[in-house]
Write a protein that holds these residues in place. Structure first.
Motif, mmCIF file in Angstrom:
data_model
loop_
_atom_site.group_PDB
_atom_site.id
_atom_site.type_symbol
_atom_site.label_atom_id
_atom_site.label_comp_id
_atom_site.label_asym_id
_atom_site.label_seq_id
_atom_site.Cartn_x
_atom_site.Cartn_y
_atom_site.Cartn_z
ATOM 1 N N PRO A 295 23.024 29.450 26.566
ATOM 2 C CA PRO A 295 23.953 28.330 26.651
ATOM 3 C C PRO A 295 24.999 28.566 27.736
ATOM 4 N N ALA A 296 25.443 27.481 28.358
ATOM 5 C CA ALA A 296 26.420 27.612 29.447
ATOM 6 C C ALA A 296 27.700 28.284 28.968
ATOM 7 N N THR A 297 28.116 28.011 27.735
ATOM 8 C CA THR A 297 29.339 28.616 27.213
ATOM 9 C C THR A 297 29.184 30.122 27.097
ATOM 10 N N VAL A 298 28.042 30.571 26.611
ATOM 11 C CA VAL A 298 27.796 32.008 26.481
ATOM 12 C C VAL A 298 27.769 32.662 27.857
ATOM 13 N N GLU A 299 27.123 32.029 28.821
ATOM 14 C CA GLU A 299 27.095 32.582 30.173
ATOM 15 C C GLU A 299 28.501 32.714 30.747
ATOM 16 N N ALA A 300 29.331 31.690 30.549
ATOM 17 C CA ALA A 300 30.685 31.718 31.092
ATOM 18 C C ALA A 300 31.506 32.832 30.455
ATOM 19 N N VAL A 301 31.408 32.975 29.133
ATOM 20 C CA VAL A 301 32.168 34.027 28.459
ATOM 21 C C VAL A 301 31.654 35.402 28.875
ATOM 22 N N ALA A 302 30.327 35.559 28.968
ATOM 23 C CA ALA A 302 29.764 36.844 29.392
ATOM 24 C C ALA A 302 30.243 37.202 30.800
ATOM 25 N N TYR A 303 30.244 36.224 31.693
ATOM 26 C CA TYR A 303 30.715 36.464 33.055
ATOM 27 C C TYR A 303 32.183 36.869 33.057
ATOM 28 N N TYR A 304 32.984 36.156 32.272
ATOM 29 C CA TYR A 304 34.410 36.486 32.211
ATOM 30 C C TYR A 304 34.624 37.888 31.653
ATOM 31 N N VAL A 305 33.918 38.239 30.582
ATOM 32 C CA VAL A 305 34.080 39.550 29.954
ATOM 33 C C VAL A 305 33.748 40.656 30.948
ATOM 34 N N ILE A 306 32.621 40.523 31.638
ATOM 35 C CA ILE A 306 32.196 41.568 32.561
ATOM 36 C C ILE A 306 33.126 41.640 33.766
ATOM 37 N N ALA A 307 33.543 40.475 34.279
ATOM 38 C CA ALA A 307 34.469 40.474 35.409
ATOM 39 C C ALA A 307 35.779 41.148 35.029
ATOM 40 N N GLU A 308 36.306 40.835 33.857
ATOM 41 C CA GLU A 308 37.559 41.441 33.408
ATOM 42 C C GLU A 308 37.388 42.939 33.179
ATOM 43 N N ALA A 309 36.251 43.333 32.592
ATOM 44 C CA ALA A 309 36.009 44.753 32.337
ATOM 45 C C ALA A 309 35.913 45.545 33.639
ATOM 46 N N LEU A 310 35.189 45.006 34.630
ATOM 47 C CA LEU A 310 35.078 45.706 35.907
ATOM 48 C C LEU A 310 36.412 45.731 36.642
ATOM 49 N N THR A 311 37.212 44.687 36.471
ATOM 50 C CA THR A 311 38.553 44.700 37.054
ATOM 51 C C THR A 311 39.398 45.805 36.439
#
Length: 386
Positions: A295-311
């Motif tokens: 789902p698009a919502t899951v993709e968006a949250v997954a992207y945000y989580v990984i981006a924040e974690a790598l930051t």
């Protein structure tokens, strides 16, 4: 083959040791429970004592022990613990104690007075009066009781632990109540996060894009007024307005990317994560399984989580490398970000973890952060993706 056998032996030895320690602790706590039973009639004391046992049983079995704990079940556990834990713990004490007697006291049988010499196998009352009885009988006792300690005691310990978790398991009504509480808290968190996100977008538009548009309007107004009096200035004003319009478009595009990253629509989650890893100043090793359609919502949250974690890895961890593992098992998406940094991540210092928790909780997911001082740090996220 040898390494497999060695690992199995190590596993069995660990089970025997942990089971024996567990049962001896069970005997001690059963005695304490019997002596302190009047105190445990108070619900807070009963719940605290039962919760300690539940966590202890969960560690032995290697399963999570959570859920709301009621006072009645805590009191029922105290009674069951005395009834079951005392004989099981006593059996372990007798088994291990007789091994110790056979290993230490029997070789020294001659040092005891004639009427006080040790005996083999309490049930048979075999008195040690010569070296043959001491050595042969002692060896047999050590072998028999050692086998019991190796095979039987771990089984008894696990049975007691399962009984503990079964007695203290939340009822269906309690699980439903706890579930409602969790959903209520997550809904409040989602509403707060949504409000904060709207405020951020409004602030970015007001301070950035809106200011640029106002500047463009002023420059075009000045150009119109100068059209008759100073035609040469019109070209410069129009050039400035054009540059300002391009800057406004860039800022507007940046704001839109924070709402739903266009790279997800263009390249999918796989390509978006690869781009995140490439842009990271810390080398990132990616293990990406086939995720199927999400789902698009899951993709968006997954992207945000990984981006924040790598930051966080880049800014706070002082790491030299990181690893990203993402897989799907049925209807659950699992994300794990690890780094070899200094660890000690503290959510109170504003490292973005509370924001990750809010976003994941909105999808009924779970977040686990393991960051001991000295590292490594592991951020594990699980989200339903049906």
């Amino acid at each position: 083959m040898t390494s497999v056998r060695r690992r199995e032996e190590v596993r069995m030895r660990d089970r025997a040791f942990s089971g024996s320690v567990y049962l001896l602790g069970t005997l001690a706590t059963a005695v304490i429970t019997a002596l302190a039973l009047p105190v445990l009639l108070a619900p807070p004391a009963a719940r605290g004592w039962a919760e300690w046992h539940r966590q202890r049983a969960g560690r032995l079995l290697g399963v999570p022990a959570d859920g709301r704990l009621g006072g009645r079940r805590a009191l029922a556990w105290a009674l069951a613990h005395v009834a079951v834990g005392f004989p099981l713990g006593l059996a372990a004490l007798m088994c291990l104690g007789n091994i110790l007697v056979a290993a230490v006291a029997l070789p020294l049988w001659w040092a005891f007075p004639a009427g006080e010499r040790p005996t083999l196998f309490s049930f048979f009352d075999v008195h040690v009066g010569d070296w043959e009885t001491a050595l042969v009988g002692g060896s047999v006792q050590i072998a028999v009781l050692g086998a019991a300690a190796w095979w039987v005691l771990p089984t008894l310990a696990r049975l007691h632990a399962r009984l503990c978790l079964a007695v203290l398991a939340p009822s269906a009504r309690e699980r439903l109540t706890e579930r409602v509480d969790v959903l209520t808290r997550s809904r409040v968190g989602v509403v707060d996060a949504h409000g904060a996100e709207l405020q951020r977008i409004e602030r970015d538009l007001h301070d950035g894009t809106q200011a640029r548009l106002v500047t463009i309007a002023m420059q075009l107004g000045m150009a119109r007024e100068s059209l008759a009096d100073d035609p040469d200035a019109v070209a410069a004003l129009l050039a400035q307005a054009h540059e300002t319009a391009e800057e406004a478009m860039v800022e507007l595009r940046t704001v839109l990317q924070t709402i739903y990253p266009p790279i997800l629509a263009d390249r999918g989650l796989d390509g978006a994560l690869t781009a995140l890893a490439v842009r990271s100043s810390v080398p990132v090793h990616i293990e990406l399984a086939d995720l199927g359609a999400l789902p698009a919502t899951v993709e968006a949250v997954a992207y945000y989580v990984i981006a924040e974690a790598l930051t966080n890895v880049t800014k706070h961890a002082a790491a030299t490398r990181a690893a990203l593992r993402i897989k799907r098992a049925g209807d659950v998406l699992s994300i794990e970000v690890t780094d070899d940094g200094r660890g000690g991540a503290d959510e109170a210092r504003g490292t973005g973890i509370p924001g990750i928790r809010r976003r994941v909780a909105a999808l009924d997911g779970a977040v686990r952060l393991d960051s001991p001082p000295g590292g490594p740090t592991t951020l594990a996220v699980q989200m339903p993706c049906a």
